[in-house]
Design a protein around this motif. Sequence first.
Motif, PDB file in Angstrom:
ATOM      1  N   ALA A  88       0.948  -1.111   0.143  1.00  0.00           N
ATOM      2  CA  ALA A  88      -0.051   0.027  -0.096  1.00  0.00           C
ATOM      3  C   ALA A  88       0.682   1.614  -0.481  1.00  0.00           C
ATOM      4  O   ALA A  88       0.888   2.379  -0.970  1.00  0.00           O
ATOM      5  N   GLY A  89       1.906   1.208   1.060  1.00  0.00           N
ATOM      6  CA  GLY A  89       2.840   2.244   0.773  1.00  0.00           C
ATOM      7  C   GLY A  89       3.564   2.907   0.213  1.00  0.00           C
ATOM      8  O   GLY A  89       4.013   3.792  -0.766  1.00  0.00           O
ATOM      9  N   GLN A  90       4.030   1.705  -1.053  1.00  0.00           N
ATOM     10  CA  GLN A  90       4.996   1.460  -2.607  1.00  0.00           C
ATOM     11  C   GLN A  90       4.916   2.475  -3.804  1.00  0.00           C
ATOM     12  O   GLN A  90       5.284   3.627  -3.571  1.00  0.00           O
ATOM     13  N   PRO A  91       3.270   2.737  -3.954  1.00  0.00           N
ATOM     14  CA  PRO A  91       2.735   3.700  -5.230  1.00  0.00           C
ATOM     15  C   PRO A  91       3.287   5.206  -4.601  1.00  0.00           C
ATOM     16  O   PRO A  91       3.933   5.865  -5.294  1.00  0.00           O
ATOM     17  N   TRP A  92       3.164   5.589  -3.201  1.00  0.00           N
ATOM     18  CA  TRP A  92       2.711   6.912  -3.033  1.00  0.00           C
ATOM     19  C   TRP A  92       4.311   6.910  -2.585  1.00  0.00           C
ATOM     20  O   TRP A  92       5.291   8.752  -2.980  1.00  0.00           O
ATOM     21  N   LYS A  93       5.724   6.435  -2.627  1.00  0.00           N
ATOM     22  CA  LYS A  93       6.602   6.672  -2.014  1.00  0.00           C
ATOM     23  C   LYS A  93       7.449   6.336  -3.590  1.00  0.00           C
ATOM     24  O   LYS A  93       8.214   7.522  -3.319  1.00  0.00           O
ATOM     25  N   GLU A  94       7.130   5.560  -4.496  1.00  0.00           N
ATOM     26  CA  GLU A  94       7.692   5.792  -5.633  1.00  0.00           C
ATOM     27  C   GLU A  94       7.018   7.115  -6.172  1.00  0.00           C
ATOM     28  O   GLU A  94       8.144   7.550  -7.289  1.00  0.00           O
ATOM     29  N   TYR A  95       6.242   7.731  -6.424  1.00  0.00           N
ATOM     30  CA  TYR A  95       5.938   9.078  -7.034  1.00  0.00           C
ATOM     31  C   TYR A  95       6.185  10.405  -6.489  1.00  0.00           C
ATOM     32  O   TYR A  95       6.826  10.846  -6.997  1.00  0.00           O
ATOM     33  N   VAL A  96       6.652  10.022  -4.951  1.00  0.00           N
ATOM     34  CA  VAL A  96       7.680  11.255  -4.461  1.00  0.00           C
ATOM     35  C   VAL A  96       8.870  11.072  -5.231  1.00  0.00           C
ATOM     36  O   VAL A  96       9.334  12.185  -5.038  1.00  0.00           O
ATOM     37  N   ALA A  97       9.393   9.900  -4.657  1.00  0.00           N
ATOM     38  CA  ALA A  97      10.915   9.755  -5.592  1.00  0.00           C
ATOM     39  C   ALA A  97      10.760  10.270  -7.141  1.00  0.00           C
ATOM     40  O   ALA A  97      11.535  10.915  -7.753  1.00  0.00           O
ATOM     41  N   LYS A  98       9.627   9.592  -7.624  1.00  0.00           N
ATOM     42  CA  LYS A  98      10.085  10.383  -9.262  1.00  0.00           C
ATOM     43  C   LYS A  98       9.401  12.080  -9.571  1.00  0.00           C
ATOM     44  O   LYS A  98      10.861  12.164 -10.072  1.00  0.00           O
ATOM     45  N   CYS A  99       8.890  12.619  -8.456  1.00  0.00           N
ATOM     46  CA  CYS A  99       8.686  14.038  -8.547  1.00  0.00           C
ATOM     47  C   CYS A  99       9.480  14.548  -8.210  1.00  0.00           C
ATOM     48  O   CYS A  99      10.588  15.590  -8.749  1.00  0.00           O
TER      49      CYS A  99
END
Length: 232
Positions: A88-99
């Motif tokens: 559940a946390g991975q997509p949000w962390k990946e989004y932050v990292a990408k931005c």
Amino acid sequence: MPRFEAQKSPMAPYHIRQYQDSDYKSVVDVFTKGAEEYIPATFRHVLLLPRTLLLLIGVPLTLVLVSDSWLLAVVGIFFLLLLLRFLAGQPWKEYVAKCLQTDMADITKSYLNARGACFWVAESRGQVVGIVGALPVKDPPLGRTQGQFLHLSVSSQHRGQGIAKALVRTVLQFAWDQGYSDVVLETSALQQGAVTLYLGMGFQKTGQYFRSMFWRLVDICFIQLNYSFPSA
């Protein structure tokens, strides 16, 4: 001509200004914490899915039947919950990292030095408590000039003061002044507070889609919204 500036008293506990390089660390902090706030909500949503409930019942029962050990079943549930929380946390962390590796790696370059773009912060008592950005849409529909609304976030301790609405109005005023015909944005269905805010300020829903296979599996879609300015 439409005017979108926030109507607030001179004693309002915040003011909105253009981003400065010295704001970077605070901006990243507000952005990161704002995105990661949705991890628990995503986890709760995943837990309530029928397929997840079936998994949480089926796995321990299978372990009991195979091993005849309730302890192993309890351990199995525990590790299954840990796995679901991680997923559940991975997509949000990946989004932050990408931005932080793309448009927010150098906010001055991406937003302040680019034509038709800008980035603002809401400041309260010398502290950055809200952020928002706007970039031109690279390939808008024929005959339209569109601005993209990005990264709206307000720190949890400063919500309920009208900061989010003021930031939205700031972007709309900027877009109008730039001659854009529309402002477009995307947000997840999970962010219901944001969706309600945008719809209440005149945005219209134009579509929805699943951003990746993960979001499809957990049944969380992303909503596309549009604010169209009246013709001159």
